[in-house]
Scaffold this motif. Structure first.
Motif, short mmCIF file in Angstrom:
data_model
loop_
_atom_site.label_atom_id
_atom_site.label_comp_id
_atom_site.label_asym_id
_atom_site.label_seq_id
_atom_site.Cartn_x
_atom_site.Cartn_y
_atom_site.Cartn_z
N GLY A 49 -5.79 2.66 14.83
CA GLY A 49 -6.69 3.31 13.89
C GLY A 49 -7.58 4.32 14.59
N THR A 260 -5.78 7.28 5.12
CA THR A 260 -6.29 6.14 4.36
C THR A 260 -6.94 6.59 3.05
OG1 THR A 260 -8.23 6.26 5.79
CG2 THR A 260 -6.60 4.57 6.26
N ILE A 278 -1.45 1.94 0.39
CA ILE A 278 -1.35 2.04 1.86
C ILE A 278 -0.44 0.92 2.37
CG2 ILE A 278 -2.61 2.02 4.04
CD1 ILE A 278 -5.06 2.89 2.56
N TYR A 295 -3.95 4.45 11.39
CA TYR A 295 -4.72 4.78 10.20
C TYR A 295 -5.67 5.92 10.51
CZ TYR A 295 -2.89 0.43 8.52
OH TYR A 295 -2.03 -0.56 8.15
N TYR A 298 -9.65 4.96 10.48
CA TYR A 298 -9.99 3.55 10.31
C TYR A 298 -11.50 3.43 10.11
CZ TYR A 298 -9.28 -1.43 10.51
OH TYR A 298 -9.19 -2.77 10.16
N ALA A 320 -12.22 4.85 4.28
CA ALA A 320 -11.52 4.17 5.38
C ALA A 320 -11.85 2.67 5.34
CB ALA A 320 -11.94 4.78 6.71
N LYS A 332 -9.54 -2.91 0.94
CA LYS A 332 -8.64 -2.30 1.91
C LYS A 332 -8.61 -3.07 3.23
CE LYS A 332 -8.41 2.23 0.90
NZ LYS A 332 -8.88 3.62 0.94
#
Ligand code: NAG
Ligand code: NAG
Ligand code: NAG
Ligand code: NAG
Ligand code: NAG
Length: 838
Positions: A49, A260, A278, A295, A298, A320, A332
């Motif tokens: 990330g 993201t 995602i 990601y 992140y 994120a 998420k």
């Protein structure tokens, strides 16, 4: 004998059957084959990330990195930001908040790997794509192409970073955490514009990088091919399906940027990308030989100061998994954490197994990874149809696969994860939205605001004169956002319209990004371009008089551009200017004598910090003043929750806390929903003292500083909204005719409510099982409501950090007036620290 030969040599030794065996432990460094990277001789699945060190503070770094690991990441990716590290050619800065080595050592300390994207062109919605401004002034320079003045400086910076890392033994080949390095960035987007010179340049860049012998592979992202042993990687949303594969079967499939959400520019509505979407893309990617996902972002963080590129909001990637403040963004964060742990548990099958793909029909696909020796087996059942749920028969068993989702069978039997189910092991719950939002403690500033009005210059005050308006980037040289343009001109009384209700019009065309204008000391208004169309026209009736008239225009930029070819040629600022509607027609002032003032007096005198603030006279503040500085003192909110400013009452400008700029604010630019793109601005705790903090603002358009709020950010209101899909419901006929066995009998119909770390559920604000409606924070009971819901939920949840509650009418007694209704459960709970009072 550079790296490409070493890699090829290793590849010859690796055959499919040897894939699972680790190579010698003493083999430090990173190599690869077509399946994966080998880190110190071992294959690994990599979950990575982006966390950018200048988008938070050194005080936040340890916690952000730790939370990334909690989220199941084993790699942190960052750029190296050239303009921060070499602000003046040849003078480097790696201190304090720019301490890249410290950041990477923290990653190492956490037992994680690092990908270092050196670029040095990085784009990244960062001012000038990371290029220092002085680069633009180098004789005969042309960026990112076969141009020796550019290449010489690019090489010097890349070497500087590589040698700094080597000196600290930070490459994996030296026992350090850096497993990959990136050269250039998304060159594919601009390659066409540079033609053959671009091709030569990319070859040069790849070779230059490889010759630095870092012992770890180099990556070029968003490329269809990459020179030599450099790995071309994918950036995008759905790399599992859409990407052009590595250019060579000996290179692994890496995904360097899986967005993201989307970064935002001022004027944008909120950007969202669901956890389910995602998870689907990431699972798809790993099911198709992918081994590293990153990601982007992140943790998005904050574009402090003037670090963002044109029009990009100060808060970066607020969707994120870790939000701007470093708090978990649910659902998420949790959903992806579960996915990572499930995929990690499949790593043996994925990395040592042989894969097979069975296309069931246009919607359904079964991908199996199986190692016939160890019996490790993982299956992915995917349903790409966005509208229909369905059932897939796999090895004699029927599996329900909701629309556009993938189920992961960790042992080729048990569904351990489905991308649509935002909670592990929930069966038959089609929609569990686990929302969080924040209710903040608001603190009024009780001290008095003061102001200092910036001087509106006249041509006689300026030293830079020209018979045209000068280009803005050239003049400001990235030292300020602002450039004053001023001119004077004489009118005869009979040039002016006879009737007093007819007024001449001031017409200014600008190449970007914003401006405001004064005529004879009177404010005429503000106008701006947009990220898509930077140029714009300002038009306003104005009061002119016989004799001398004075115009002053404050042109401004909201960041240097960061993308596209020929960045060095971008221009901004006032272009043409005219007065229309005079008796003599139109007066073109473009070639008049213009005076220019770079920056504001307040900036020159540093009146935003403790020393400089004494340099001017401050008076009691008034609202709605243009081009005005404001200051106030405030005490830090108690506790350690993150702090932010609600700037809703202001227009556009910049804010400083104790002398540090926390970025540009712009709340007057409304998005299509009629709301500011960003009204809340992060104040890192580390900038604050307990008492007597100094806040300084420069406001361009006018606002009400009195109404600015200091807030502490809590994510203490949590909601869950879950419904049960009854067997057979929403299944297409076709499947019903096939007499599907649904897995209803072993369904665990339940959902989670969980508080942020260290907090417990302190009250249940709302709970209804039946047909409730509404959004988190504003749920409403429907026509059906089971009376016992609240007491059941309270019993299960109060005082706990996390609770699991049923989504069945049995648990709540149902509603006698609505027998057999499909149950929807809505719960809104409030969290607090254990010892806090309700
Ligand atoms: C993975 O790569 C191998 C080798 O290129 C290929 O045979 C196989 O079909 C791929 N598997 C999937 C699921 O794409
Ligand atoms: C910017 O300044 C340079 C000289 O420093 C000049 O060559 C160039 O033409 C200027 N660009 C614009 C758009 O004015
Ligand atoms: C399920 O089907 C019913 C009736 O056709 C429909 O009203 C409902 O919206 C569907 N639910 C979902 C989640 O698609
Ligand atoms: C709450 O919901 C009601 C009805 O759906 C709506 O009228 C109201 O504006 C909502 N309130 C808020 C604060 O969102
Ligand atoms: C934000 C963005 O550019 N998203 C794109 C990512 O890639 C997919 C497919 O590759 C596009 O459909 C998205 O628009």
């Amino acid at each position: 004998m550079t790296q490409s030969f070493r890699v090829l040599f290793i590849l010859l030794l690796v055959t499919v059957s040897e894939v699972s065996t680790c190579k010698a432990d003493d083999q430090l460094g990173v190599t690869y084959d077509g399946r994966s990277l080998f880190i110190n001789g071992k294959r690994e699945l990599l979950f990575s990330g982006d966390i950018h060190y200048p988008r938070s503070t050194p005080e936040m770094w340890p916690n952000l990195i730790k939370k990334a690991q909690v989220g199941g990441l084993n790699v942190v990716q960052t750029y190296a930001f050239w303009n921060l590290h070499e602000p003046i050619e040849g003078q480097y800065n790696f201190e304090g908040k720019y301490d890249l080595v410290k950041f990477i050592k923290l990653i190492q300390k956490q037992g994680m790997y690092c990908t270092l994207r050196i670029g040095p062109f990085i784009e990244a919605e960062w001012n000038f794509g990371g290029f220092p401004y002085w680069l633009r002034e180098v004789e005969s320079i042309s960026f990112r192409t076969d141009n020796p003045p550019f290449q010489e400086r690019m090489k010097r910076f890349v070497e500087k970073i590589v040698s700094t890392m080597k000196d600290e033994k930070l490459f994996a080949s030296q026992g350090g955490p850096i497993i990959l390095a990136q050269i250039e960035n998304e060159y594919y987007n601009v390659a066409k514009a540079y033609g053959n010179a671009g091709k030569t340049y990319i070859q040069w860049a790849g070779k230059m990088a490889e010759d630095l012998n870092t012992g770890v592979p180099w990556v070029m992202c968003k490329e269809n091919s990459a020179p030599g042993a450099v790995i071309n990687a994918c950036n995008g949303r759905n790399c599992g399906d859409t990407f052009v594969r590595p250019d060579n079967p000996t290179k692994p499939f890496l995904w360097t940027e899986n967005w993201t959400a989307q970064y935002r520019v001022f004027g944008d509505p909120p950007s969202q990308r669901s956890a389910e979407d995602i998870a689907y893309s990431v699972t798809r990617f790993f099911s198709k030989n992918g081994t590293l996902v990153n990601y982007y972002m992140y943790h998005g963080g904050t574009n402090f100061g003037r670090t963002s590129s044109s029009f990009v909001t100060t808060r970066y990637y607020d969707e994120a998994p870790l939000d701007e403040f470093g708090l978990f963004k649910e659902p998420k964060f949790g959903h992806l954490t579960n996915l990572h742990s499930v995929l990690q548990s499949c790593s043996e099958a994925l990395l040592s197994g042989v894969s097979s793909i069975q296309v069931v029909n246009t919607d359904f696909e079964v991908i199996v990874y199986e190692n016939s020796e160890t019996k490790a087996c993982t299956a992915f059942l995917s349903n790409s149809n966005r509208k229909k749920d369905g059932v897939v028969n796999f090895r004699g068993q029927d599996y329900f696969v909701p629309r556009r989702s993938i189920s992961i069978l960790t042992d080729c039997k048990t569904v351990a994860f489905n991308t649509q189910r935002v909670r592990k092991q929930i069966k038959l719950i089609f929609s569990t939205i686990f929302l969080t939002f924040h209710v903040d403690t608001e603190i009024d500033i009780d001290k008095k605001w003061q102001m200092y009005k910036e001087h509106i210059p006249r041509i006689r005050d300026t030293v830079i004169k020209a018979t045209t308006t000068l280009e803005l980037f050239n003049m400001t040289r990235d030292t300020t956002d602002y450039l004053w343009y001023t001119t004077s001109f004489n009118l005869e009384n009979d040039d002016l319209p006879m009737r007093s209700d007819i007024r001449p019009v001031l017409l200014i065309s600008s190449l970007g990004h914003a401006l405001l204008a004064y005529v004879n000391g009177k404010f005429m208004g503000f106008a701006h371009g947009s990220n898509i169309e930077k140029s714009f026209v300002f038009q306003s009736p104005c009061h002119l008089k016989g004799g001398a008239n004075h115009i002053a225009i404050l042109g401004s930029t909201v960041g240097l551009p960061d993308s596209g070819a020929y960045l060095e040629h971008r221009i901004a600022g006032v272009h043409t200017i005219a007065i229309q509607g005079l008796n003599t027609g139109t007066l073109d002032l473009s070639q008049n004598l213009w005076g220019h003032q770079v920056g504001l007096i307040g900036e020159k005198l540093h009146i935003f910090n403790e020393q400089g603030i004494k340099n001017v006279e401050w008076i009691e503040a008034k609202n709605d003043m243009q081009v005005t500085w404001y200051q106030v003192r405030f005490d830090a909110p108690s506790g350690d929750d993150p702090v932010a400013l609600d700037m809703s009452s202001m227009g556009k400008g910049m804010a400083w806390i104790n002398g540090e700029s926390i970025g540009r604010y712009w709340v007057s630019y409304l998005n299509p929903l009629g709301e500011p793109s960003q009204s809340v601005y992060h104040v890192p705790r580390s900038l604050l003292k307990d008492k007597d903090n100094l806040m300084v603002l420069f406001e361009e358009q006018g606002g009400r500083p009195d109404d600015i709020l200091i807030m502490t950010v809590k994510r203490d209101n949590i909601c869950t909204f879950a419904s049960v899909v009854l067997p057979g419901q929403n299944m297409s006929k076709q499947w019903e005719n096939n007499q599907l066995r649904l897995v209803a009998h072993d369904a665990r119909e339940e959902t989670d409510v969980s508080c942020p770390e260290e907090k417990v559920i302190n009250s249940i604000v709302f709970a209804s099982f039946g047909n409730p409606t509404g959004l988190c924070g504003n749920f409403t009971k429907g026509s059906c409501h089971a009376q016992q819901t609240r007491s059941v939920v309270e019993k299960a949840c109060l005082g706990k950090n996390k609770c699991t509650i049923p989504v069945t009418s049995g648990a709540y007694g149902g509603d006698v007036n609505c027998p057999g209704t499909t149950g929807t459960l809505a719960v809104h709970a409030k969290c607090s620290h254990k010892d806090d009072k309700k």
